[in-house]
Scaffold this motif. Structure first.
Motif, mmCIF file in Angstrom:
data_model
loop_
_atom_site.group_PDB
_atom_site.id
_atom_site.type_symbol
_atom_site.label_atom_id
_atom_site.label_comp_id
_atom_site.label_asym_id
_atom_site.label_seq_id
_atom_site.Cartn_x
_atom_site.Cartn_y
_atom_site.Cartn_z
ATOM 1 N N GLY A 169 0.917 -1.212 -0.171
ATOM 2 C CA GLY A 169 0.020 -0.141 -0.189
ATOM 3 C C GLY A 169 0.952 1.286 0.053
ATOM 4 N N PRO A 170 0.235 2.266 0.434
ATOM 5 C CA PRO A 170 0.939 3.665 0.534
ATOM 6 C C PRO A 170 1.877 3.632 1.432
ATOM 7 C CG PRO A 170 -1.400 3.858 1.357
ATOM 8 C CD PRO A 170 -1.201 2.516 0.643
ATOM 9 N N GLY A 171 2.063 2.975 2.533
ATOM 10 C CA GLY A 171 3.130 3.172 3.442
ATOM 11 C C GLY A 171 2.780 4.174 4.679
ATOM 12 N N VAL A 172 3.522 4.225 5.524
ATOM 13 C CA VAL A 172 3.341 5.147 6.593
ATOM 14 C C VAL A 172 4.540 6.035 6.709
ATOM 15 C CG1 VAL A 172 2.927 5.622 9.077
ATOM 16 C CG2 VAL A 172 1.907 3.382 8.037
ATOM 17 N N ALA A 173 4.351 7.407 6.436
ATOM 18 C CA ALA A 173 5.032 8.585 6.567
ATOM 19 C C ALA A 173 5.928 8.713 7.748
ATOM 20 C CB ALA A 173 4.386 9.766 6.258
ATOM 21 N N ARG B 51 -6.357 7.595 12.792
ATOM 22 C CA ARG B 51 -6.605 6.768 11.576
ATOM 23 C C ARG B 51 -5.857 7.811 10.306
ATOM 24 N NH1 ARG B 51 -12.603 6.186 10.658
ATOM 25 N NH2 ARG B 51 -12.822 8.086 12.151
ATOM 26 N N LEU B 52 -5.006 6.933 9.477
ATOM 27 C CA LEU B 52 -4.314 7.597 8.557
ATOM 28 C C LEU B 52 -5.079 7.059 7.277
ATOM 29 C CD1 LEU B 52 -0.596 7.184 10.089
ATOM 30 C CD2 LEU B 52 -2.138 9.325 10.287
ATOM 31 N N GLY B 53 -4.255 7.512 6.157
ATOM 32 C CA GLY B 53 -4.437 6.880 4.972
ATOM 33 C C GLY B 53 -5.752 7.759 4.009
ATOM 34 N N LYS B 54 -6.361 6.921 3.673
ATOM 35 C CA LYS B 54 -7.497 7.454 2.842
ATOM 36 C C LYS B 54 -8.658 8.469 3.372
ATOM 37 C CE LYS B 54 -6.915 3.737 -0.253
ATOM 38 N NZ LYS B 54 -7.771 2.580 -1.036
ATOM 39 N N GLY B 55 -8.230 9.740 3.258
ATOM 40 C CA GLY B 55 -9.287 10.663 3.905
ATOM 41 C C GLY B 55 -9.254 10.887 5.525
ATOM 42 N N GLY C 121 7.881 -1.422 -1.209
ATOM 43 C CA GLY C 121 6.868 -0.597 -1.201
ATOM 44 C C GLY C 121 6.033 -0.594 -0.362
ATOM 45 N N GLY C 122 5.313 0.167 0.492
ATOM 46 C CA GLY C 122 4.116 -0.384 1.489
ATOM 47 C C GLY C 122 4.641 -0.364 2.808
ATOM 48 N N ALA C 123 3.737 -0.521 3.602
ATOM 49 C CA ALA C 123 4.258 -0.769 5.171
ATOM 50 C C ALA C 123 4.727 -2.213 5.671
ATOM 51 C CB ALA C 123 3.092 -0.224 5.901
#
Length: 577
Positions: A491-495, A508-512, A545-547
């Motif tokens: 997925g997008p991973g965690v900054a 909650r992170l991520g989409k929205g 890539g991803g978390a």
């Protein structure tokens, strides 16, 4: 279903939020009350401090006034002593030849005394005189022989004739001779052996010159300040001279200055004293450094610190109150979002279960294969619903410190495989796949029920936030005396900036953000459970890539690891070895 309803009721209508609000209200009221009390205390301390400051400044002025008074008294005392010494033969009742004291004898007696104390020999207005009371005859030596001086002195003496009869010490007066240049006349009544007043004898000196010399003599011999103020410990050098601690000035009623010490200070500690009779005013000013040191000692550093500390404390408490209220508001908002999210999470599987169960009850399936598929959906959604409720119950117990575990020797490889198998249908429905690399016989002493929930939460997060077609990998391996359990996604991973707050409840992170799926408590439950089992959990970037979530747990003693074939669970349910 009874357990589900109880959990949902506790979530939506439980008393935890209400009791927390009351506790928060009490804490906020206590903080606000403390702020008000601190502010009132700071105001009272400041008022007391200002009053104390005024008292200190008044005390410093009193020190200066005391110095001026002492200076005036010392000058008067020294002047009286000098006059008595100079006119001692006149005051005595000794018999002289012819019944009177020769003027030359008085000059011979007075000059050494006056010359030693007033530099009489260099005074341009010096002189001695005698005034016979019976005849009014005036006789003077040196300047006193001038006719203008004779008339002025005769008038002064005769004007105070009555006072002469009872005077115990020589009298003194000021006579303006030669314009604005006055002289000081000191005189006494002489009585021969028969006791009858015979003549008045006196000494004449310059008014300004004698006053300045006398003032310097007094400064050299007298202590005008309390001894404690002139100690070397005052930080002004070794036993300082008086004129370095205090500036003195003497002025006459017309404003003319009679005397001024070499030092001239600009200080707020000033005082004065007006000498009765002469009209001269003594002005005293304390050294600024001495005044500041005394001011610091009298103001008391502890009180000064208290005056500064209380307003700061008030500001800190006010900031804490604002921070507490802000955090409480954020917490209430997070809990409200949590209730809404969980309600949605609960509603979705319940709707699926209800729809397919009612469809089956109505017999609308067209084939046995379709009936089995719908039954599988019901089982999948029921399992998902059970995991969600279990998550909420665990969070509730952990938050209330009521979590109880039953640790036992657990094969982590088997535990991960079971969790992966349970999520095969969900992964298939989202067109994703799960790869499990979990060899058996890697043991840890954990509560299997709690540790399964940890793995389920990590897999559920990976499926929820990852893209379609991604591969989620669950791994178990040894690392020295530790077992390492890893769940990776694509997925997008965690900054990096979000990794610290990722574990907090309701984040909650991520989409929205808050609009994304999930309850916001899954990772908080993961961290709490792992920590209470003596392990650690961290998040990093996955190699592809991803978390990548990594859990480390202490190993239990067990048999050597036997490698198992890699299991590739695809969305269609096929398993490839």
């Amino acid at each position: 279903m009874r357990r589900l309803r109880a959990a949902r009721r506790r979530l939506l209508h439980g008393d935890r939020l209400g009791s927390w609000n009351w506790r928060s209200l009490i804490v906020s009221a206590a903080l606000l009350g403390t702020v008000v009390v601190s502010a009132l205390g700071a105001w009272a301390v400041r008022a007391s401090w200002l009053d104390h400051q005024r008292s200190v400044e008044q005390a410093l002025d009193e020190y200066a006034s005391y110095a001026a008074l002492t200076f005036a008294r010392e000058m008067a005392t020294h002047n009286v002593h000098l006059r008595v010494q100079a006119l001692a033969p006149v005051m005595g009742a000794a018999a002289y030849e012819g019944g009177s004291l020769p003027l030359a004898g008085l000059a011979a007696t007075a000059r050494p005394v006056l010359d030693r104390e007033m530099d009489f020999a260099n005074d341009p207005q010096r002189g001695v005189f005698r005034l016979e009371l019976a005849t009014g005859r005036y006789e003077g030596l040196e300047y006193a022989g001038d006719s203008i001086a004779a008339r002025a002195i005769r008038g002064l003496v005769l004007a105070r004739r009555a006072a002469l009869d009872t005077a115990q010490i020589p009298l003194q007066g000021v006579v303006p001779i030669g314009g604005d240049d006055p002289v000081t006349v000191t005189y006494a009544l002489h009585r021969p052996a028969d006791g009858r007043p015979a003549a008045v004898y006196g000494v004449i000196v310059s008014w300004d010159r004698s006053g300045k010399i006398l003032a310097r003599r007094v400064l050299q011999r007298s202590v005008l300040l309390p001894p404690s103020l002139v100690e070397p410990a005052r930080g002004l050098g070794e036993t300082p001279r008086l004129d370095t601690l205090i500036a003195l000035r003497v002025t006459w009623p017309d404003g003319r200055e009679l005397f001024q010490t070499p030092a001239r200070f600009t200080s707020t500690a000033e005082g004065s004293y007006r000498m009765p009779g002469t009209g001269a005013t003594m002005h005293a000013t304390l050294h600024p450094a001495l005044a500041e040191r005394l001011r610091g000692e009298m103001l008391n550093d502890d009180r000064r610190r208290l005056q500064v500390a209380l307003p700061i404390l008030s500001l800190v408490l006010a900031a804490l109150t604002i921070l507490h209220l802000w955090r409480e508001r954020e917490l209430v908002r997070a809990r409200r979002d949590f209730v809404a999210s969980v309600s949605h999470e609960l509603r979705t599987p319940l709707a699926q279960i209800r729809m397919f169960s009612e469809t089956l009850l109505l017999g609308r399936e067209e084939s046995d294969e379709e009936r089995l598929r719908w039954t599988a959906v019901i089982g999948r959604e029921a399992r998902r619903l059970g995991d969600l409720v279990e998550n909420i119950l665990l969070f509730s117990h952990i938050d209330a410190s009521r979590a109880r575990f039953e640790p036992e020797r657990t094969d982590l490889g088997e535990l991960v495989e079971e969790a992966v198998e349970a999520y095969v249908p969900l992964a298939a429905s989202r067109r994703m796949r799960i790869v499990a690399d979990a060899p058996s016989r890697i043991y840890a002493v954990v509560d299997p029920h709690a540790m399964r929930q940890v793995v389920v939460n990590l897999i559920d997060n990976a499926l929820k936030y990852g893209p379609t077609g991604q591969t989620v990998t669950g791994e178990v391996e040894r690392d020295g005396g530790w077992a390492r359990l890893t769940v990776s996604d694509e997925g997008p991973g965690v900054a990096a900036a979000d990794r610290a707050r990722l574990w907090r409840p309701f984040v909650r992170l991520g989409k929205g953000g808050s609009n994304a799926g999930g309850s916001g408590i899954g990772l908080s439950v993961v961290r709490s459970l792992v920590t209470q089992h003596g392990g650690q959990v961290a998040v990093s970037d996955a190699p592809g890539g991803g978390a990548r979530f990594v859990i480390t747990l202490p190993l239990a003693s067990g048999a050597p690891v036997v490698p198992l074939p890699l299991r590739d669970v695809r969305g269609d349910g096929a398993t490839v070895g």
